[in-house]
Enzyme design. Structure first.
Site, PDB file in Angstrom:
ATOM      1  N   LYS A  36      81.071   6.100  12.277  1.00 48.49           N
ATOM      2  CA  LYS A  36      80.608   6.244  13.656  1.00 48.49           C
ATOM      3  C   LYS A  36      81.699   7.012  14.409  1.00 48.49           C
ATOM      4  O   LYS A  36      82.880   6.664  14.301  1.00 48.49           O
ATOM      5  CB  LYS A  36      80.415   4.850  14.246  1.00 48.49           C
ATOM      6  CG  LYS A  36      80.291   4.778  15.771  1.00 48.49           C
ATOM      7  CD  LYS A  36      79.840   3.393  16.215  1.00 48.49           C
ATOM      8  CE  LYS A  36      80.061   3.172  17.706  1.00 48.49           C
ATOM      9  NZ  LYS A  36      79.118   2.204  18.280  1.00 48.49           N
ATOM     10  N   ARG A  67      77.061  -8.785  21.318  1.00 49.18           N
ATOM     11  CA  ARG A  67      77.747  -8.979  22.605  1.00 49.18           C
ATOM     12  C   ARG A  67      77.093 -10.049  23.446  1.00 49.18           C
ATOM     13  O   ARG A  67      77.499 -10.288  24.570  1.00 49.18           O
ATOM     14  CB  ARG A  67      77.755  -7.672  23.413  1.00 49.18           C
ATOM     15  CG  ARG A  67      78.466  -6.534  22.729  1.00 49.18           C
ATOM     16  CD  ARG A  67      78.441  -5.281  23.597  1.00 49.18           C
ATOM     17  NE  ARG A  67      78.654  -4.119  22.762  1.00 49.18           N
ATOM     18  CZ  ARG A  67      78.430  -2.870  23.153  1.00 49.18           C
ATOM     19  NH1 ARG A  67      77.990  -2.626  24.376  1.00 49.18           N
ATOM     20  NH2 ARG A  67      78.640  -1.866  22.328  1.00 49.18           N
ATOM     21  N   GLU A 127      70.248  -1.001  16.073  1.00 53.64           N
ATOM     22  CA  GLU A 127      71.545  -1.693  16.090  1.00 53.64           C
ATOM     23  C   GLU A 127      71.554  -2.705  17.232  1.00 53.64           C
ATOM     24  O   GLU A 127      71.453  -2.337  18.396  1.00 53.64           O
ATOM     25  CB  GLU A 127      72.659  -0.658  16.281  1.00 53.64           C
ATOM     26  CG  GLU A 127      74.044  -1.256  16.421  1.00 53.64           C
ATOM     27  CD  GLU A 127      75.098  -0.192  16.764  1.00 53.64           C
ATOM     28  OE1 GLU A 127      74.954   0.976  16.347  1.00 53.64           O
ATOM     29  OE2 GLU A 127      76.053  -0.537  17.485  1.00 53.64           O
TER      30      GLU A 127
HETATM   31  C1  3PG Z   1      78.052   1.126  22.480  1.00 57.63           C
HETATM   32  O1  3PG Z   1      78.599   0.578  21.534  1.00 57.63           O
HETATM   33  O2  3PG Z   1      77.994   0.654  23.613  1.00 57.63           O
HETATM   34  C2  3PG Z   1      77.412   2.412  22.167  1.00 57.63           C
HETATM   35  O3  3PG Z   1      78.332   3.350  21.797  1.00 57.63           O
HETATM   36  C3  3PG Z   1      76.457   2.890  23.208  1.00 57.63           C
HETATM   37  O4  3PG Z   1      77.041   3.746  24.089  1.00 57.63           O
HETATM   38  P1  3PG Z   1      76.148   4.342  25.267  1.00 57.63           P
HETATM   39  O5  3PG Z   1      75.757   3.184  26.153  1.00 57.63           O
HETATM   40  O6  3PG Z   1      77.075   5.314  25.956  1.00 57.63           O
HETATM   41  O7  3PG Z   1      74.956   4.991  24.647  1.00 57.63           O
END
Ligand code: 3PG
Length: 222
Positions: A143, A60, A56
């Site tokens: 999710k 961002r 994924e």
């Molecule tokens: C996100 O979208 O940032 C994810 O949920 C990842 O979360 P994490 O950095 O706590 O693994």
């Protein structure tokens, strides 16, 4: 008079099948933030070599869609986007070659846009009401975010009784230390997390270390 549809059409079976294959490809879906598109292909090669094919790429950074394009050329990689916030994110992701999209929650606009099934979409839920609304709209794959902050494994196990058909990818605060406990829950298909792809290793170009993290994650089956 033209009838107004009250709810978006449920996702097509092919869409659910694709999500099922993404969520069952490996125990972990790495959540990746890419600043430098030159990192994309070697990163995908390292993850795939370590046994983690579904990736994924979060929308961002300005490099995200170019990274999706570069990663999609890596054999064995199943590349999707994360942090899809608006319908245009789904369209841009699909055009870049993404095979699935993930959102931290859901909005009416995203539900309507995803209903055409052009890009399999994993919406986010953190409460029973959110999970119920998504299930009613046909989204049984969701999710669970932010997993740790929203009650963690105990919350997920509690949701399983009343919502037995819903399957979650738990994300947010998951690490190598707590992933197994999530994966042991009956309604957890996989977990997502950023711990496989730390910025420090990507900046150092230490793809062997990332492959080793992926290899350990691929062995996390409960
Ligand atoms: C996100 O979208 O940032 C994810 O949920 C990842 O979360 P994490 O950095 O706590 O693994």
């Amino acid at each position: 008079m033209k009838m107004q549809r009250e709810h978006p059409a449920p996702p097509r079976p092919a869409t659910s099948a694709m999500l099922e294959s993404v969520l069952h490809a490996a125990p972990v879906i790495p959540v990746v933030v890419i600043h430098d598109v030159a990192h994309a292909a070697p990163l995908a090669r390292a993850l795939v070599a370590g046994g983690i094919p579904a990736i994924e790429v979060t929308l961002r950074t300005p490099a995200a869609l170019d990274a999706v394009r570069a990663m999609s050329d890596v054999e064995g990689a199943i590349v999707g986007v994360g942090t899809a916030r608006r319908p245009q994110d789904l369209e841009a992701a699909r055009k870049a070659g993404a095979r699935f999209a993930v959102s931290p929650g859901s909005t009416p606009a995203l539900l309507a846009a995803a209903a055409d099934g052009a890009l399999p979409w994993l919406p986010g839920a953190a409460t029973a009401s959110e999970a119920m609304a998504l299930a009613d709209a046909g989204f049984v794959y969701q999710k669970f975010f932010p997993a740790e902050a929203a009650g963690g494994v105990a919350a997920l196990r509690s949701l399983h009784g009343p919502l037995p058909e819903v399957r979650f990818c738990a994300t947010g605060g998951i690490s190598a230390g707590n992933a197994r406990a999530y994966l042991a829950a009956p309604n957890v298909a996989c977990v997502g997390g950023s711990w496989l792809t730390p910025a420090s290793l990507m900046d150092a170009g230490d793809w062997a270390a990332i492959e080793a993290l992926a290899r350990a994650a691929a062995r996390l089956h409960a």
